[in-house]
Each structure stands twice: as C-alpha cells, then as structure tokens.
Design a protein around this motif. Sequence first.
Motif, PDB file in Angstrom:
ATOM      1  N   GLN A 118       0.844  -1.198   0.000  1.00  0.00           N
ATOM      2  CA  GLN A 118       0.000   0.000   0.000  1.00  0.00           C
ATOM      3  C   GLN A 118       0.876   1.243   0.000  1.00  0.00           C
ATOM      4  O   GLN A 118       2.076   1.188   0.282  1.00  0.00           O
ATOM      5  CB  GLN A 118      -0.894   0.041   1.240  1.00  0.00           C
ATOM      6  N   GLY A 119       0.259   2.381  -0.322  1.00  0.00           N
ATOM      7  CA  GLY A 119       0.906   3.662  -0.109  1.00  0.00           C
ATOM      8  C   GLY A 119       0.723   4.097   1.334  1.00  0.00           C
ATOM      9  O   GLY A 119      -0.067   3.514   2.085  1.00  0.00           O
ATOM     10  N   ARG A 120       1.441   5.125   1.699  1.00  0.00           N
ATOM     11  CA  ARG A 120       1.314   5.655   3.057  1.00  0.00           C
ATOM     12  C   ARG A 120       0.089   6.555   3.148  1.00  0.00           C
ATOM     13  O   ARG A 120      -0.231   7.285   2.206  1.00  0.00           O
ATOM     14  CB  ARG A 120       2.564   6.462   3.409  1.00  0.00           C
ATOM     15  N   GLN A 121      -0.580   6.508   4.286  1.00  0.00           N
ATOM     16  CA  GLN A 121      -1.657   7.437   4.602  1.00  0.00           C
ATOM     17  C   GLN A 121      -1.133   8.370   5.702  1.00  0.00           C
ATOM     18  O   GLN A 121      -1.144   8.012   6.881  1.00  0.00           O
ATOM     19  CB  GLN A 121      -2.903   6.692   5.064  1.00  0.00           C
ATOM     20  N   PRO A 122      -0.682   9.567   5.335  1.00  0.00           N
ATOM     21  CA  PRO A 122      -0.035  10.439   6.320  1.00  0.00           C
ATOM     22  C   PRO A 122      -0.964  10.807   7.461  1.00  0.00           C
ATOM     23  O   PRO A 122      -2.171  10.983   7.272  1.00  0.00           O
ATOM     24  CB  PRO A 122       0.339  11.683   5.497  1.00  0.00           C
ATOM     25  N   CYS A 123      -0.393  10.939   8.659  1.00  0.00           N
ATOM     26  CA  CYS A 123      -1.193  11.332   9.815  1.00  0.00           C
ATOM     27  C   CYS A 123      -0.587  12.575  10.472  1.00  0.00           C
ATOM     28  O   CYS A 123       0.476  13.058  10.083  1.00  0.00           O
ATOM     29  CB  CYS A 123      -1.302  10.189  10.823  1.00  0.00           C
ATOM     30  N   GLN A 150       0.144  14.108   1.609  1.00  0.00           N
ATOM     31  CA  GLN A 150      -0.912  13.348   0.953  1.00  0.00           C
ATOM     32  C   GLN A 150      -1.218  13.911  -0.430  1.00  0.00           C
ATOM     33  O   GLN A 150      -1.308  13.160  -1.410  1.00  0.00           O
ATOM     34  CB  GLN A 150      -2.163  13.377   1.822  1.00  0.00           C
ATOM     35  N   SER A 151      -1.376  15.224  -0.535  1.00  0.00           N
ATOM     36  CA  SER A 151      -1.768  15.852  -1.791  1.00  0.00           C
ATOM     37  C   SER A 151      -0.687  15.745  -2.857  1.00  0.00           C
ATOM     38  O   SER A 151      -0.990  15.712  -4.059  1.00  0.00           O
ATOM     39  CB  SER A 151      -2.111  17.330  -1.561  1.00  0.00           C
ATOM     40  N   SER A 152       0.571  15.685  -2.428  1.00  0.00           N
ATOM     41  CA  SER A 152       1.679  15.597  -3.383  1.00  0.00           C
ATOM     42  C   SER A 152       1.696  14.268  -4.119  1.00  0.00           C
ATOM     43  O   SER A 152       2.239  14.166  -5.225  1.00  0.00           O
ATOM     44  CB  SER A 152       3.012  15.788  -2.654  1.00  0.00           C
ATOM     45  N   GLY A 153       1.133  13.230  -3.506  1.00  0.00           N
ATOM     46  CA  GLY A 153       1.241  11.887  -4.051  1.00  0.00           C
ATOM     47  C   GLY A 153       2.577  11.236  -3.771  1.00  0.00           C
ATOM     48  O   GLY A 153       2.780  10.056  -4.048  1.00  0.00           O
ATOM     49  N   HIS A 154       3.495  11.991  -3.180  1.00  0.00           N
ATOM     50  CA  HIS A 154       4.828  11.485  -2.848  1.00  0.00           C
ATOM     51  C   HIS A 154       4.827  10.987  -1.401  1.00  0.00           C
ATOM     52  O   HIS A 154       5.545  11.501  -0.554  1.00  0.00           O
ATOM     53  CB  HIS A 154       5.872  12.580  -3.043  1.00  0.00           C
ATOM     54  N   THR A 155       4.010   9.990  -1.160  1.00  0.00           N
ATOM     55  CA  THR A 155       3.787   9.526   0.203  1.00  0.00           C
ATOM     56  C   THR A 155       4.762   8.451   0.648  1.00  0.00           C
ATOM     57  O   THR A 155       4.889   8.179   1.830  1.00  0.00           O
ATOM     58  CB  THR A 155       2.372   8.944   0.336  1.00  0.00           C
ATOM     59  N   GLY A 156       5.444   7.823  -0.313  1.00  0.00           N
ATOM     60  CA  GLY A 156       6.171   6.606   0.002  1.00  0.00           C
ATOM     61  C   GLY A 156       5.217   5.426   0.046  1.00  0.00           C
ATOM     62  O   GLY A 156       4.005   5.570  -0.189  1.00  0.00           O
ATOM     63  N   TRP A 157       5.765   4.255   0.352  1.00  0.00           N
ATOM     64  CA  TRP A 157       4.929   3.049   0.332  1.00  0.00           C
ATOM     65  C   TRP A 157       5.465   2.025   1.318  1.00  0.00           C
ATOM     66  O   TRP A 157       6.580   2.142   1.833  1.00  0.00           O
ATOM     67  CB  TRP A 157       4.870   2.456  -1.075  1.00  0.00           C
ATOM     68  N   TYR A 158       4.630   1.008   1.552  1.00  0.00           N
ATOM     69  CA  TYR A 158       4.958  -0.047   2.510  1.00  0.00           C
ATOM     70  C   TYR A 158       5.119  -1.396   1.808  1.00  0.00           C
ATOM     71  O   TYR A 158       4.532  -1.642   0.744  1.00  0.00           O
ATOM     72  CB  TYR A 158       3.850  -0.180   3.553  1.00  0.00           C
ATOM     73  N   TYR A 159       5.884  -2.264   2.472  1.00  0.00           N
ATOM     74  CA  TYR A 159       6.030  -3.655   2.042  1.00  0.00           C
ATOM     75  C   TYR A 159       5.527  -4.589   3.133  1.00  0.00           C
ATOM     76  O   TYR A 159       5.699  -4.318   4.318  1.00  0.00           O
ATOM     77  CB  TYR A 159       7.498  -4.005   1.800  1.00  0.00           C
ATOM     78  N   ARG A 160       4.974  -5.712   2.689  1.00  0.00           N
ATOM     79  CA  ARG A 160       4.827  -6.890   3.542  1.00  0.00           C
ATOM     80  C   ARG A 160       6.017  -7.800   3.263  1.00  0.00           C
ATOM     81  O   ARG A 160       6.572  -7.783   2.154  1.00  0.00           O
ATOM     82  CB  ARG A 160       3.495  -7.592   3.294  1.00  0.00           C
TER      83      ARG A 160
END
Length: 240
Positions: free
Chosen positions: A124-129, A146-156
């Motif tokens: 998934q992508g990151r959901q900034p808090c 969030q708005s930039s779309g440059h959130t980074g992402w996660y791995y399982r």
Amino acid sequence: MEAFRPRPIEALLTGRARPIGAPGAVEVLSGIGKQARQGALWLALDGLEGDEQGDRVYHGGPEKALHHYAAEHYPQWRDWYPGSPVPYAAGAFGENISTHGISERDVHVGDVFRVGETLVQVSQGRQPCFRVNLRFGRPDAALALQSSGHTGWYYRVLREGWLAAGDVFELVDRTCPDWPLARAIAAMFPIDPGAPGLRDEWLRASQLAPLVPRWRTTFERRLASGQIEDWHLRLNGPPV
C-alpha cells in the motif's frame, strides 16, 4: 514483465518511539524520527530489527513492515517549505529505506522484490497522519504529503532475512502491471472527488488482490456510500 532497473538501498533506517510535539503542548509517541544504521539488520514479518512505532494500531505490523521513500523527492520539499526544523533528508518522513531511482511511479501494487536475503511485496501507499505535522512544526504538513502523491509506500515481508545498506532491489514478480502505485494513491486521495471515472478506479482498485485489505475495504465502502471518508482526524489529530 516491464523493465525495472535494480537500485541499491542508500540508507537503512530505524527509530525508537519517543514523544514528539511542541513544548508545552500535548505530546504523542512516535517512531517517525529515523537514523541510518550500519551493518545488516534482521527483517522479520512485522518489521525491521530495532524499529519502533508509537501507535501499533495504525503503524507497523505485517502489512506495514517496511516503509520506503524516494530520496529524489526531498529537493522538492526543501523548495516548498524552506526553513524546516527537520532537515529534508533520508529519514525525515520516517522511512526505513531510502533510494534514488525508485518512486511511486516505478513500483506497482503487489510488486515482489528480492533485496538482501529477503523477499518483500508492495502492499500500500502511506496514509499520512498528524504526527507529520508535529515533526515538521507545520499544521498542513500531513495534508501536503498526501496531496503531493509522494507519500512513500509499505512492504509486507514474504521471506525474512538480513538486510543492509547497499543491498539491491531486484524485481521478481509484477502481477498488476496496469497499477503503478501512483495510480492507487491518486484513487485513494483524489484531488477532484467529482472527477469522471473515479468510481471506476475505486471498483478496479477494490479488486486488486495484493492491495492491503484495509484499502480494498475503503474503496468498497466508497462505492456503496458514494462518499469519501472524513480525513480530518487522521490529518489534524484529536482536538486539544
């Protein structure tokens, strides 16, 4: 399989959970402050050796075992928000992995990578808090991320093992070639909620098996209700 150029880990980072927040204000625990580590670290199913999260309900765990952020985004942040109390450099956004040459447009939902001894899969992508706001001392930092779309992402993690700076990301499998992560992020955080075709994007995203269940459920709920959930609490934190 679409060509992917292998890229090395430039920094492998971890952080301990510590209180963050302005002096005299309400503080919260967060592991967002990361420091580069030397040598190999063990990557387990639920995260990287020595890494901590302040809130294990919404951070960390098997679907968010490893956070990756593109280092080439940082010059943009320095241009947008100069004078940050936290340098815009590897670890600033709480990432475990820092690289050049791998962005949200380069990785796809469900991509499987071999890196070091491990196998990891984009979940998934990151959901900034609001912790991002506290870290950078800006009330709009999480929204900007969030708005930039440059959130980074996660791995399982599909295979545990040792991981170190210098290890190379090699693409092993791509099951969703039409779904670069940037597309999934744009569907999750639409700039225009009334954009034509957005419901179709939610429907297609809800059917992506490798996408984390929480994201698929969110898209299903939007399809049923016709509404986007309220982001205020996540982005701004609880009232004080």
